[in-house]
Scaffold this motif. Structure first.
Motif, short mmCIF file in Angstrom:
data_model
loop_
_atom_site.label_atom_id
_atom_site.label_comp_id
_atom_site.label_asym_id
_atom_site.label_seq_id
_atom_site.Cartn_x
_atom_site.Cartn_y
_atom_site.Cartn_z
N VAL A 199 0.87 -1.17 0.00
CA VAL A 199 0.00 0.00 0.00
C VAL A 199 0.91 1.22 0.00
N ILE A 200 0.82 2.05 -1.02
CA ILE A 200 1.78 3.14 -1.21
C ILE A 200 1.06 4.48 -1.35
N CYS A 201 1.42 5.44 -0.51
CA CYS A 201 0.93 6.81 -0.67
C CYS A 201 1.78 7.49 -1.72
N VAL A 202 1.13 8.04 -2.74
CA VAL A 202 1.86 8.62 -3.87
C VAL A 202 1.76 10.15 -3.88
N ASP A 203 1.64 10.73 -2.69
CA ASP A 203 1.53 12.19 -2.60
C ASP A 203 2.84 12.92 -2.89
N ASP A 204 3.97 12.21 -2.83
CA ASP A 204 5.25 12.86 -3.17
C ASP A 204 5.95 12.03 -4.24
N ASP A 205 7.02 12.60 -4.78
CA ASP A 205 7.75 11.92 -5.87
C ASP A 205 8.34 10.60 -5.40
N TRP A 206 8.77 10.55 -4.12
CA TRP A 206 9.32 9.30 -3.60
C TRP A 206 8.25 8.21 -3.61
N GLY A 207 7.02 8.60 -3.27
CA GLY A 207 5.92 7.63 -3.28
C GLY A 207 5.62 7.12 -4.67
N LEU A 208 5.67 8.02 -5.66
CA LEU A 208 5.45 7.59 -7.04
C LEU A 208 6.52 6.60 -7.48
N ARG A 209 7.76 6.88 -7.09
CA ARG A 209 8.84 5.95 -7.41
C ARG A 209 8.67 4.61 -6.70
N MET A 210 8.22 4.68 -5.43
CA MET A 210 8.04 3.44 -4.67
C MET A 210 6.92 2.59 -5.28
N ALA A 211 5.87 3.26 -5.77
CA ALA A 211 4.78 2.52 -6.40
C ALA A 211 5.26 1.78 -7.65
N GLU A 212 6.17 2.40 -8.39
CA GLU A 212 6.73 1.72 -9.57
C GLU A 212 7.52 0.49 -9.15
N ILE A 213 8.26 0.61 -8.07
CA ILE A 213 9.04 -0.52 -7.57
C ILE A 213 8.13 -1.64 -7.07
N ALA A 214 7.05 -1.26 -6.39
CA ALA A 214 6.15 -2.25 -5.81
C ALA A 214 5.39 -3.03 -6.88
N GLY A 215 5.16 -2.39 -8.04
CA GLY A 215 4.50 -3.10 -9.14
C GLY A 215 3.03 -2.79 -9.26
N ARG A 216 2.42 -3.35 -10.29
CA ARG A 216 1.04 -3.01 -10.64
C ARG A 216 0.02 -3.41 -9.59
N ASP A 217 0.34 -4.39 -8.78
CA ASP A 217 -0.62 -4.86 -7.78
C ASP A 217 -0.66 -3.97 -6.54
N ALA A 218 0.22 -2.99 -6.46
CA ALA A 218 0.25 -2.12 -5.28
C ALA A 218 -1.05 -1.32 -5.19
N LEU A 219 -1.54 -1.16 -3.97
CA LEU A 219 -2.73 -0.34 -3.72
C LEU A 219 -2.25 1.07 -3.46
N THR A 220 -2.43 1.96 -4.41
CA THR A 220 -1.92 3.33 -4.30
C THR A 220 -2.96 4.24 -3.65
N VAL A 221 -2.44 5.25 -2.93
CA VAL A 221 -3.27 6.17 -2.15
C VAL A 221 -2.85 7.59 -2.47
N SER A 222 -3.83 8.48 -2.67
CA SER A 222 -3.52 9.88 -2.98
C SER A 222 -4.47 10.81 -2.24
N THR A 223 -3.92 11.94 -1.79
CA THR A 223 -4.76 13.00 -1.21
C THR A 223 -4.53 14.33 -1.94
N ARG A 224 -3.66 14.34 -2.94
CA ARG A 224 -3.30 15.59 -3.62
C ARG A 224 -3.63 15.56 -5.11
N GLY A 225 -4.52 14.68 -5.50
CA GLY A 225 -4.97 14.67 -6.89
C GLY A 225 -4.25 13.70 -7.79
N GLU A 226 -3.22 13.01 -7.30
CA GLU A 226 -2.54 12.03 -8.13
C GLU A 226 -3.50 10.87 -8.44
N ASP A 227 -3.32 10.29 -9.61
CA ASP A 227 -4.13 9.13 -9.97
C ASP A 227 -3.77 7.97 -9.05
#
Length: 506
Positions: free
Chosen positions: A244-272
């Protein structure tokens, strides 16, 4: 079932360097393991690690351990001491410590749903939210983190944000014995780098954010990130089963890429993202309401904690619940439980009848200082003041940045001692003050900057300054109840001191 000497040798891929493998003829077995030579029961497995001042093997003679796990240096010390007990030699004790401990304590994480939360900020608050929600959903819950260890709300003695591997496995085994079903655990970068969590099966791994911290331990921010990524990389043995990855910052976006497509992404700042918080409304009390969009639909959430960063923490907690398999009906109870959560030392209000907001917060990183001041600025019509410092024996580079972030946002910055530890406090304050003054000049801000070393006096000065409609925050120590100076932990609680200062002004 107890772990035998043979199984420990097998899981660590070690060798018997000293002593007879069969002891007195019977296979040795262990039900306890530890690093502290003073707390081992007779017959336990003693893990002797190299230390900064002495090697753990130097203390083996004082234990009644049945066998010793150590490295080449430890073996040499034990050989010279005439050690006759079995000694298992491995190249790196830390690398296998978790595996050995899990074996000794019967692999308890395999009987639990273990949820690990990592990131720079928000780990403690998110873990409290998840704990409260899971208990409301009918689960039996253990919590391991910065503020201590609990089983269904009852404190259990422990140390370190993420305990050393033997203590961690012992805690998990105790939780299994007491009927715990879910464990919520803060996972620090130290725990990942030092392999404290090796041997632990994580059902869910969550990432909150990344900002500057611990650069006394990690040489660069990239190394800090890469260490956190061990929790999510497909080729990492520390990887959690679900991410489960919060993608509110650039580090989170990078971590989501590392975690792969099955990661459950979370946003509070408008990111997809697969889980999104939107339409945040702030009540006069600082409590917040927001809409949470998930793949199953939308729901309304009320959170008593102020600050946009706490919306992110709550959204992350709710996503963790879904990843952990909380069913729909129980999920409703989970959401309602968030309305009642209070986290010690995190945006904790102190009220002595004053006509301004006074809070204590654990903020001890530049980004956290900025977040809390931005939050208070939006809550009050008046001025904002802060008492802030920096810890000794920690990342020196963040000290002026702490001061700069404070001076860019506050009307009063009182620079004081935090936990000086083994350093002289004056130079620490000077570095924070330099950053504050430079930022004030650069930004053309008319900010009052004071340096008051005595933390009690600094808090009193902050309380005297405040007027109706203002907000003040004592930052850095949060829930802590001591001041670390030259190896001595002097009793000191920011919440008690702030209350005393406010009562003086009444």
């Amino acid at each position: 079932m107890a772990a035998t000497l043979t199984t420990i040798v097998d899981v660590t891929k070690g060798r018997i360097a000293l002593g007879r493998p069969d002891g007195d003829g019977a296979e040795l077995s262990f039900t306890q393991m530890g690093l502290d030579s003073t707390s081992l029961e007779p017959g336990a497995l003693f893990a002797a690690l190299p230390g900064t001042r002495a090697h753990g093997a130097s203390f083996a003679q004082g234990t009644e351990a049945g066998a010793i796990l150590t490295d080449e240096g430890g073996v040499e010390i034990l050989r010279k001491a005439g050690e006759t007990r079995p000694v298992i030699e491995v190249p790196d004790v830390r690398e296998v410590l978790g595996l050995a401990a899990a074996e000794v304590y019967g692999h308890p994480s395999s009987e639990l749903t273990v949820i690990g939360i990592t990131g720079t900020s928000g780990k403690t608050t998110t873990s409290y939210l998840v704990e409260a929600g899971l208990m409301a959903a009918g689960c039996s819950v253990g919590l391991i983190g910065t503020t201590g260890t609990r089983i269904n709300g009852t404190p259990v003695p422990s140390s370190l944000t993420t305990p050393e591997a033997p203590m961690l496995q012992a805690l998990l085994a105790r939780m299994v014995a007491e009927g715990v079903t879910h464990v919520v655990m803060e996972v620090s970068s130290h725990a990942l780098a030092l392999r404290r969590v090796r041997g632990t099966r994580f059902a869910v791994g969550a990432f909150s954010n990344l900002s500057q911290d611990h650069l006394d331990f990690h040489p660069t921010m990239q190394d800090y990130f890469d260490t956190k990524a061990l929790f999510f990389r497909e080729d990492s043995e520390l990887r959690a089963e679900r991410a489960v990855i919060c993608v509110d910052d650039d580090w989170g976006l990078r971590m989501a890429e590392i975690a792969g497509r099955d990661a459950l992404t979370v946003s509070t700042r408008g990111e997809d993202a697969r889980v999104r918080a939107r339409d945040v409304q702030v009540e006069a009390s600082g409590a917040q309401r927001f809409t949470l969009d998930t793949e199953e639909g939308s729901l309304q959430v009320r959170l008593p904690l102020p600050g946009r960063f706490n919306v992110a923490n709550a959204a992350l907690a709710l996503a963790i619940a879904r990843a952990a398999g909380v069913e729909a009906e129980a999920f409703v109870a989970f959401v309602r439980a968030l309305e009642r959560v209070a986290v010690p030392g995190r945006m904790e209000r102190v009220d002595a009848g004053q006509q301004f907001i006074a809070v204590v917060d654990y903020a001890h990183k530049p980004a956290a200082v900025a977040e809390i001041l931005d939050t208070l600025r939006h809550q009050v019509p008046g001025r904002v003041g802060i008492a802030v410092g920096a810890g000794g024996n920690r990342d020196h580079s963040k000290r002026p940045i702490m001061g700069a972030e404070a001076a860019r946002r506050a009307d009063l910055v009182v620079i004081t001692d935090d936990n000086p530890r083994d350093e002289e406090p004056g130079p620490i304050r000077a570095a924070v003050a330099r950053g504050a003054r430079d930022a004030a000049v650069q930004d053309g801000r008319d900010v009052e900057i004071l340096e008051i070393g005595d933390r009690r006096e600094a808090i009193e000065a902050l309380a005297r300054w405040a007027r109706p409609g203002d907000a003040i925050v004592v930052a850095g120590k949060g829930h802590e109840n001591g001041q670390l100076i030259r190896g001595i932990n002097h009793p000191f609680d920011d919440r008690e001191e702030l209350r005393r200062a406010l009562e003086k002004q009444a």
